[in-house]
Design a protein around this motif. Structure first.
Motif, PDB file in Angstrom:
ATOM      1  N   MET A 177     -21.923 -10.728  -1.896  1.00 27.51           N
ATOM      2  CA  MET A 177     -21.783  -9.716  -2.939  1.00 27.51           C
ATOM      3  C   MET A 177     -23.135  -9.498  -3.562  1.00 27.51           C
ATOM      4  SD  MET A 177     -19.231  -9.773  -6.210  1.00 27.51           S
ATOM      5  CE  MET A 177     -19.132  -8.374  -7.302  1.00 27.51           C
ATOM      6  N   THR A 178     -23.536  -8.285  -3.799  1.00 27.84           N
ATOM      7  CA  THR A 178     -24.873  -7.948  -4.289  1.00 27.84           C
ATOM      8  C   THR A 178     -24.787  -7.478  -5.723  1.00 27.84           C
ATOM      9  OG1 THR A 178     -25.524  -7.284  -2.049  1.00 27.84           O
ATOM     10  CG2 THR A 178     -26.918  -6.538  -3.881  1.00 27.84           C
ATOM     11  N   PHE A 179     -25.708  -8.157  -6.593  1.00 30.05           N
ATOM     12  CA  PHE A 179     -25.781  -7.737  -8.007  1.00 30.05           C
ATOM     13  C   PHE A 179     -27.003  -6.887  -8.195  1.00 30.05           C
ATOM     14  CE2 PHE A 179     -23.237 -11.569  -8.143  1.00 30.05           C
ATOM     15  CZ  PHE A 179     -22.216 -11.223  -9.005  1.00 30.05           C
ATOM     16  N   ARG A 180     -26.881  -5.899  -8.949  1.00 29.41           N
ATOM     17  CA  ARG A 180     -27.988  -4.994  -9.211  1.00 29.41           C
ATOM     18  C   ARG A 180     -28.303  -5.001 -10.696  1.00 29.41           C
ATOM     19  NH1 ARG A 180     -27.211   1.287  -7.707  1.00 29.41           N
ATOM     20  NH2 ARG A 180     -25.791   1.006  -9.457  1.00 29.41           N
ATOM     21  N   ILE A 181     -29.583  -5.242 -10.975  1.00 33.27           N
ATOM     22  CA  ILE A 181     -30.010  -5.253 -12.388  1.00 33.27           C
ATOM     23  C   ILE A 181     -30.380  -3.852 -12.775  1.00 33.27           C
ATOM     24  CG2 ILE A 181     -31.703  -6.183 -14.010  1.00 33.27           C
ATOM     25  CD1 ILE A 181     -32.018  -8.548 -12.161  1.00 33.27           C
ATOM     26  N   THR A 182     -29.647  -3.363 -13.739  1.00 36.51           N
ATOM     27  CA  THR A 182     -29.867  -1.998 -14.185  1.00 36.51           C
ATOM     28  C   THR A 182     -30.834  -1.993 -15.344  1.00 36.51           C
ATOM     29  OG1 THR A 182     -28.045  -2.135 -15.716  1.00 36.51           O
ATOM     30  CG2 THR A 182     -27.525  -1.370 -13.479  1.00 36.51           C
ATOM     31  N   PRO A 183     -31.472  -0.906 -15.632  1.00 35.95           N
ATOM     32  CA  PRO A 183     -32.368  -0.813 -16.797  1.00 35.95           C
ATOM     33  C   PRO A 183     -31.684  -1.136 -18.103  1.00 35.95           C
ATOM     34  CG  PRO A 183     -32.756   1.020 -15.311  1.00 35.95           C
ATOM     35  CD  PRO A 183     -31.559   0.315 -14.772  1.00 35.95           C
ATOM     36  N   ARG A 229     -29.332  -3.356 -18.583  1.00 34.73           N
ATOM     37  CA  ARG A 229     -29.228  -4.819 -18.736  1.00 34.73           C
ATOM     38  C   ARG A 229     -30.589  -5.418 -19.070  1.00 34.73           C
ATOM     39  NH1 ARG A 229     -25.104  -6.657 -13.867  1.00 34.73           N
ATOM     40  NH2 ARG A 229     -23.212  -5.696 -14.771  1.00 34.73           N
ATOM     41  N   MET A 230     -31.650  -4.955 -18.480  1.00 33.35           N
ATOM     42  CA  MET A 230     -32.987  -5.470 -18.791  1.00 33.35           C
ATOM     43  C   MET A 230     -33.330  -5.211 -20.250  1.00 33.35           C
ATOM     44  SD  MET A 230     -35.098  -4.440 -15.340  1.00 33.35           S
ATOM     45  CE  MET A 230     -36.562  -5.150 -16.020  1.00 33.35           C
ATOM     46  N   THR A 231     -32.952  -4.099 -20.720  1.00 34.53           N
ATOM     47  CA  THR A 231     -33.232  -3.772 -22.130  1.00 34.53           C
ATOM     48  C   THR A 231     -32.496  -4.712 -23.055  1.00 34.53           C
ATOM     49  OG1 THR A 231     -33.550  -1.449 -21.544  1.00 34.53           O
ATOM     50  CG2 THR A 231     -33.137  -1.951 -23.863  1.00 34.53           C
ATOM     51  N   MET A 232     -31.245  -5.040 -22.712  1.00 39.03           N
ATOM     52  CA  MET A 232     -30.450  -5.938 -23.548  1.00 39.03           C
ATOM     53  C   MET A 232     -31.022  -7.359 -23.502  1.00 39.03           C
ATOM     54  SD  MET A 232     -26.584  -4.657 -22.653  1.00 39.03           S
ATOM     55  CE  MET A 232     -25.873  -5.868 -23.686  1.00 39.03           C
ATOM     56  N   PRO A 278     -24.689 -10.139 -24.192  1.00 40.05           N
ATOM     57  CA  PRO A 278     -25.032  -8.919 -23.429  1.00 40.05           C
ATOM     58  C   PRO A 278     -24.450  -8.896 -22.030  1.00 40.05           C
ATOM     59  CG  PRO A 278     -26.961  -9.798 -24.530  1.00 40.05           C
ATOM     60  CD  PRO A 278     -25.878 -10.795 -24.679  1.00 40.05           C
ATOM     61  N   SER A 279     -24.388 -10.001 -21.326  1.00 34.24           N
ATOM     62  CA  SER A 279     -23.968  -9.915 -19.938  1.00 34.24           C
ATOM     63  C   SER A 279     -23.349 -11.217 -19.493  1.00 34.24           C
ATOM     64  CB  SER A 279     -25.197  -9.597 -19.065  1.00 34.24           C
ATOM     65  OG  SER A 279     -24.846  -9.603 -17.718  1.00 34.24           O
ATOM     66  N   THR A 280     -22.420 -11.130 -18.513  1.00 29.17           N
ATOM     67  CA  THR A 280     -21.774 -12.297 -17.939  1.00 29.17           C
ATOM     68  C   THR A 280     -22.295 -12.574 -16.561  1.00 29.17           C
ATOM     69  OG1 THR A 280     -19.989 -10.913 -17.110  1.00 29.17           O
ATOM     70  CG2 THR A 280     -19.666 -11.940 -19.271  1.00 29.17           C
ATOM     71  N   SER A 281     -23.324 -11.844 -16.161  1.00 30.80           N
ATOM     72  CA  SER A 281     -23.856 -12.019 -14.810  1.00 30.80           C
ATOM     73  C   SER A 281     -24.727 -13.234 -14.742  1.00 30.80           C
ATOM     74  CB  SER A 281     -24.653 -10.771 -14.395  1.00 30.80           C
ATOM     75  OG  SER A 281     -25.808 -10.658 -15.211  1.00 30.80           O
ATOM     76  N   THR A 282     -24.863 -13.780 -13.509  1.00 29.78           N
ATOM     77  CA  THR A 282     -25.669 -14.969 -13.267  1.00 29.78           C
ATOM     78  C   THR A 282     -27.125 -14.685 -13.504  1.00 29.78           C
ATOM     79  OG1 THR A 282     -24.084 -15.660 -11.615  1.00 29.78           O
ATOM     80  CG2 THR A 282     -26.255 -16.743 -11.563  1.00 29.78           C
ATOM     81  N   THR A 283     -27.534 -13.485 -13.136  1.00 30.79           N
ATOM     82  CA  THR A 283     -28.949 -13.130 -13.294  1.00 30.79           C
ATOM     83  C   THR A 283     -29.327 -13.037 -14.736  1.00 30.79           C
ATOM     84  OG1 THR A 283     -28.798 -11.884 -11.220  1.00 30.79           O
ATOM     85  CG2 THR A 283     -30.711 -11.442 -12.660  1.00 30.79           C
ATOM     86  N   SER A 284     -28.484 -12.436 -15.584  1.00 30.03           N
ATOM     87  CA  SER A 284     -28.780 -12.301 -17.012  1.00 30.03           C
ATOM     88  C   SER A 284     -28.791 -13.644 -17.704  1.00 30.03           C
ATOM     89  CB  SER A 284     -27.731 -11.401 -17.671  1.00 30.03           C
ATOM     90  OG  SER A 284     -27.774 -10.123 -17.088  1.00 30.03           O
TER      91      SER A 284
END
Length: 278
Positions: free
Chosen positions: A1-7, A9-12, A41-47
């Protein structure tokens, strides 16, 4: 499964990091608050991983200022500085000074014995006089009180003169009885145990030998001689003089002439160097 970091999310995430840094700079303990801000802000692993890195780095920075701003070490120098001051005030000052003083030098009493002075009598031949000396003294004072004195110099101004007492040792002699006329070879006796024959001759020899000083004691390279006729201890003993005194100078004129007559009967005038005066 591929996660994409959106602008968005980066701002948050950037906003969350700025908020955590602001809380650490103000000195507030907000580790839990910072964690909450990062999780919202986010529940993603990357965040989550990106937000956790600033949190761990921010924690040490908040602890370091609190340690350096502590006021406890500053109180110790104040306590140490006051103790030596109180001890120093309790110690009295130590000083030294030099003073002078005059000391009396007392005379001594000296006894001398004279065989020409009657036994049992004495006289003062030299009067005693006290002297004086100037003393230089170094004193040590503690709190104004003298605790030590040392004499560093002594200058005699006037020396004392000793008192001299002369004590007589001559035995009392009865007035001699008139000498009876006798031959030059024989001896006429007068008094109890005394023989004053040839008294005039013995007086002439005594004048040559000692100046008729019957209590004289004289010494030279040949020995010591006693009395007016200058007899040695051996001559006195041979002539029977020990019944009168231990030496001739302790006997009277009549006793010395008696011993001289005893020697004359045995040796003639040989014992006397002034026999020519006879």
């Amino acid at each position: 499964m591929t996660f994409r970091i959106t602008p968005a999310r980066m701002t948050m995430a950037a906003s969350s990091l700025i908020a955590v840094s602001a809380l650490a700079a103000c000195g507030t303990s907000g580790s839990d608050s910072a964690a909450n801000l990062q999780l919202k802000p986010s529940t993603s692993t990357t965040s989550s991983s990106s937000a956790a890195a600033p949190t761990s780095s921010a924690a040490p920075s908040s602890a370091t200022p609190s340690t350096t701003t502590s006021s406890k070490p500053a109180a110790k120098p104040t306590t140490k500085a006051t103790k030596p001051a109180s001890r120093g005030e309790a110690r009295p000052a130590t000083t030294t000074r030099t003073v002078t003083d005059t000391k009396t030098l007392y005379f001594s009493t000296v006894k001398e014995y004279d065989s020409t002075l009657a036994k049992g009598t004495s006289k003062v031949t030299t009067a005693g006089q006290s002297g004086s000396a100037k003393l230089t003294i170094k004193q040590t004072l503690v709190g104004g009180k003298v605790v030590k004195s040392v004499t560093v110099d002594r200058d005699v101004i006037k020396a004392p003169v000793n008192k001299v007492i002369t004590i007589g040792t001559k035995k009392a002699v009865a007035a001699p009885a008139p000498a009876t006329t006798g031959s030059t070879s024989g001896g006429s006796s007068s008094g109890a145990g005394l023989n004053l024959a040839r008294a005039a001759m013995w007086d002439r020899i005594a004048w040559c030998e000692s100046g008729q000083r019957w209590g004289l004691v004289a010494s030279n390279s040949t020995g010591t001689y006693y009395g007016g006729l200058m007899m040695t201890r051996d001559a006195w003993r041979i002539g029977g003089g020990l019944k009168f005194a231990s030496v001739a100078s302790g006997a009277s004129r009549a006793e010395q002439i008696t011993v001289a007559n005893n020697l004359y009967a045995q040796l003639g005038l040989k014992p006397w160097s002034c026999r020519g005066a006879a």
